[in-house]
Design a protein around this motif. Sequence first.
Motif, PDB file in Angstrom:
ATOM      1  N   ASP A  59       0.922  -1.294  -0.129  1.00  0.00           N
ATOM      2  CA  ASP A  59       0.072  -0.009   0.029  1.00  0.00           C
ATOM      3  C   ASP A  59       0.713   1.147   0.042  1.00  0.00           C
ATOM      4  O   ASP A  59       1.726   1.412   0.843  1.00  0.00           O
ATOM      5  N   VAL A  60       1.070   2.070  -0.865  1.00  0.00           N
ATOM      6  CA  VAL A  60       1.877   3.068  -1.341  1.00  0.00           C
ATOM      7  C   VAL A  60       1.144   4.505  -1.117  1.00  0.00           C
ATOM      8  O   VAL A  60       0.102   4.834  -1.807  1.00  0.00           O
ATOM      9  N   ASN A  61       1.775   5.109  -0.237  1.00  0.00           N
ATOM     10  CA  ASN A  61       1.364   6.861  -0.170  1.00  0.00           C
ATOM     11  C   ASN A  61       2.523   7.483  -0.628  1.00  0.00           C
ATOM     12  O   ASN A  61       3.425   7.680  -0.129  1.00  0.00           O
ATOM     13  N   ARG A  62       2.449   7.911  -2.004  1.00  0.00           N
ATOM     14  CA  ARG A  62       3.524   8.754  -2.706  1.00  0.00           C
ATOM     15  C   ARG A  62       2.962  10.402  -2.521  1.00  0.00           C
ATOM     16  O   ARG A  62       2.030  10.680  -3.081  1.00  0.00           O
ATOM     17  N   VAL A  63       3.930  11.084  -1.993  1.00  0.00           N
ATOM     18  CA  VAL A  63       3.730  12.357  -1.813  1.00  0.00           C
ATOM     19  C   VAL A  63       4.810  13.172  -2.726  1.00  0.00           C
ATOM     20  O   VAL A  63       6.260  12.761  -2.816  1.00  0.00           O
ATOM     21  N   MET A  64       4.557  14.153  -3.437  1.00  0.00           N
ATOM     22  CA  MET A  64       5.174  15.104  -4.266  1.00  0.00           C
ATOM     23  C   MET A  64       5.207  16.573  -3.775  1.00  0.00           C
ATOM     24  O   MET A  64       3.982  17.133  -3.756  1.00  0.00           O
ATOM     25  N   ASN A  65       6.320  17.333  -3.770  1.00  0.00           N
ATOM     26  CA  ASN A  65       6.191  18.804  -3.670  1.00  0.00           C
ATOM     27  C   ASN A  65       6.109  19.565  -5.007  1.00  0.00           C
ATOM     28  O   ASN A  65       6.675  19.072  -6.104  1.00  0.00           O
ATOM     29  N   ILE A  66       5.683  20.557  -5.058  1.00  0.00           N
ATOM     30  CA  ILE A  66       5.837  21.633  -6.172  1.00  0.00           C
ATOM     31  C   ILE A  66       6.481  22.694  -5.631  1.00  0.00           C
ATOM     32  O   ILE A  66       5.931  23.510  -5.110  1.00  0.00           O
ATOM     33  N   THR A  67       7.723  23.126  -6.369  1.00  0.00           N
ATOM     34  CA  THR A  67       8.655  23.982  -5.786  1.00  0.00           C
ATOM     35  C   THR A  67       8.129  25.240  -6.467  1.00  0.00           C
ATOM     36  O   THR A  67       8.418  25.568  -7.548  1.00  0.00           O
ATOM     37  N   ASP A  68       7.155  26.111  -5.846  1.00  0.00           N
ATOM     38  CA  ASP A  68       6.684  27.429  -6.400  1.00  0.00           C
ATOM     39  C   ASP A  68       7.266  28.746  -5.538  1.00  0.00           C
ATOM     40  O   ASP A  68       6.836  29.818  -5.917  1.00  0.00           O
ATOM     41  N   VAL A  69       8.288  28.486  -4.733  1.00  0.00           N
ATOM     42  CA  VAL A  69       8.895  29.624  -3.912  1.00  0.00           C
ATOM     43  C   VAL A  69      10.065  29.343  -3.348  1.00  0.00           C
ATOM     44  O   VAL A  69      10.218  27.925  -3.254  1.00  0.00           O
ATOM     45  N   GLY A  70      11.041  30.213  -3.323  1.00  0.00           N
ATOM     46  CA  GLY A  70      12.263  29.740  -2.601  1.00  0.00           C
ATOM     47  C   GLY A  70      13.269  29.007  -3.336  1.00  0.00           C
ATOM     48  O   GLY A  70      14.332  28.627  -2.391  1.00  0.00           O
ATOM     49  N   HIS A  71      13.272  28.560  -4.356  1.00  0.00           N
ATOM     50  CA  HIS A  71      14.543  27.656  -4.974  1.00  0.00           C
ATOM     51  C   HIS A  71      15.382  28.500  -5.704  1.00  0.00           C
ATOM     52  O   HIS A  71      15.058  29.021  -6.741  1.00  0.00           O
ATOM     53  N   LEU A  72      16.671  29.099  -5.039  1.00  0.00           N
ATOM     54  CA  LEU A  72      17.560  30.051  -5.707  1.00  0.00           C
ATOM     55  C   LEU A  72      18.171  29.207  -6.525  1.00  0.00           C
ATOM     56  O   LEU A  72      18.521  28.105  -6.514  1.00  0.00           O
ATOM     57  N   SER A  73      19.103  30.001  -7.235  1.00  0.00           N
ATOM     58  CA  SER A  73      19.860  29.735  -8.480  1.00  0.00           C
ATOM     59  C   SER A  73      21.406  29.042  -7.952  1.00  0.00           C
ATOM     60  O   SER A  73      22.018  28.532  -8.616  1.00  0.00           O
ATOM     61  N   SER A  74      21.534  29.214  -6.607  1.00  0.00           N
ATOM     62  CA  SER A  74      22.848  28.798  -6.285  1.00  0.00           C
ATOM     63  C   SER A  74      22.521  27.814  -4.885  1.00  0.00           C
ATOM     64  O   SER A  74      21.780  28.147  -4.225  1.00  0.00           O
ATOM     65  N   ASP A  75      23.425  26.657  -4.766  1.00  0.00           N
ATOM     66  CA  ASP A  75      23.306  25.827  -3.485  1.00  0.00           C
ATOM     67  C   ASP A  75      23.573  26.621  -2.444  1.00  0.00           C
ATOM     68  O   ASP A  75      23.344  26.141  -1.244  1.00  0.00           O
ATOM     69  N   ALA A  76      24.218  27.835  -2.343  1.00  0.00           N
ATOM     70  CA  ALA A  76      24.579  28.427  -1.187  1.00  0.00           C
ATOM     71  C   ALA A  76      23.659  29.582  -0.710  1.00  0.00           C
ATOM     72  O   ALA A  76      24.172  30.524  -0.054  1.00  0.00           O
TER      73      ALA A  76
END
Length: 480
Positions: A59-76
């Motif tokens: 029985d699988v409960n799969r969750v996915m986010n949608i990044t619609d804010v806050g993802h910057l272009s640098s890892d830092a």
Amino acid sequence: MYLYNSATHKKEEFKTHTPGRVEMYTCGPTVYHFAHIGNLRSYIMEDVLEKYLRFAGYDVNRVMNITDVGHLSSDADTGEDKMLKGAKRENKTVMDIARFYTDAFFDDCRKLNIKRPDVVQPATGCIGEYIKIITKLIDTGYAYLAGGNVYFDSSRLERYYIFNDHNEDDLAVGVREGVEEDSNKRNKNDFVLWFTKSKFEDQALKWDSPWGVGYPGWHIECSGISLKYNGEYLDLHCGGVDNAFPHHTNEIAQSESYLGHPWCPHWFHVHHLNDPAGKMSKSKGEFLTVSLLEEKGYDPLAYRWFCLQSHYRKTLVFSWENLDNAAAAYTKLLSRIAALKPEGDVDAAALGEYREKFLRQVGNDLNTSMAVTAVFDALKAKANDATKLAIIGEFDKVLSMSLLEKAAVLREKAAQAVRSGGGDYVITGEGDPEVDARVLARYEAKKAKNFAEADRIRDELKARGIEVTDVKGGASWKRV
């Protein structure tokens, strides 16, 4: 099932916190542009994994986010927000951009037979969860305020690097290419949990918080969304291999510090799709999307077939020639399935035997190339056509290549071509109406006792690599 675990660097028996149930989390897209086919390789393989687990009885409960804010272009935690960048590019609001590209992403998924997860949650819908987590991290000493922002204190951890043994000097702030020093950080591995108005004044989306008006960092969204919908114990976390560091590393740091116990024991990472020049991205060369494949005449499922032929932990090299080969193989497979007649009783014992073998083979670290082989083995089975079709139908619950549906369409087209002028003369082949017509012309010549013409047509087809065999009540043909 045995799966390679990126956290332990070995293949392990897959076990879950609650027997028979899988809490599964998938890092979703940042919806500032169309997904390219390299992104979609990860989602295809995660889709196969989810469907295999369901096929195996979980029985699988799969969750996915949608990044619609806050993802910057640098890892830092520096650089322009990708969502804001997309909005500026198209002169639209951030939320307009998010809605448009979210719909586009799931339209691509539909074309690739990727199942929509049980829960799809935009990051902007869980601000309260992030604030709750960050508040506790501050109260317990795992986070601190500096320069108007809230940072996670990585020095509090016994082990920060989970997926790789990095060289500390290589990851020093200011040494890594494209990373600018953030003077607010106490340690080079610290990362932002919450930005306030003291930084990125042009950020479009902001919320009230105990630390001022601002917005969440990228990493906190996945922890908050998973804790809300998967609970405190996550069984399986999926994503592209490029997310292992720093995104997934930071997820583990903040989640386990918040919970006070281990969070997710098993990590599944899909490797890159490269073009001959290197890693595929939105910023280089021809932007390869599902829509572009369609414009060039490809069935999107030919790309899915291309992905299934390789193991998810191997880098896959894309070229038009490689895709052509996959498309041709997929078309030929459909033709072979279309040649099977859905008549007779299904041999339940044979079906069960092939199903169990499929579970074992594919359950060995999601071996999709063995799944492809299993389909061809089914075609060669010592069983009637009805049983072969039943076996293939079972396998396709995991592969999701629409094998029976597309084969049925080909079978119907072939039948219509025969009925249009052949009466009771039945032609079976690979679903090519033009070849069917030539085979029918050969039959008409023989019926008229024009054997020279019949032989000429046979030789013509043979020269094209098509072998015709007369059978009771008609003929069958195949490419050789």
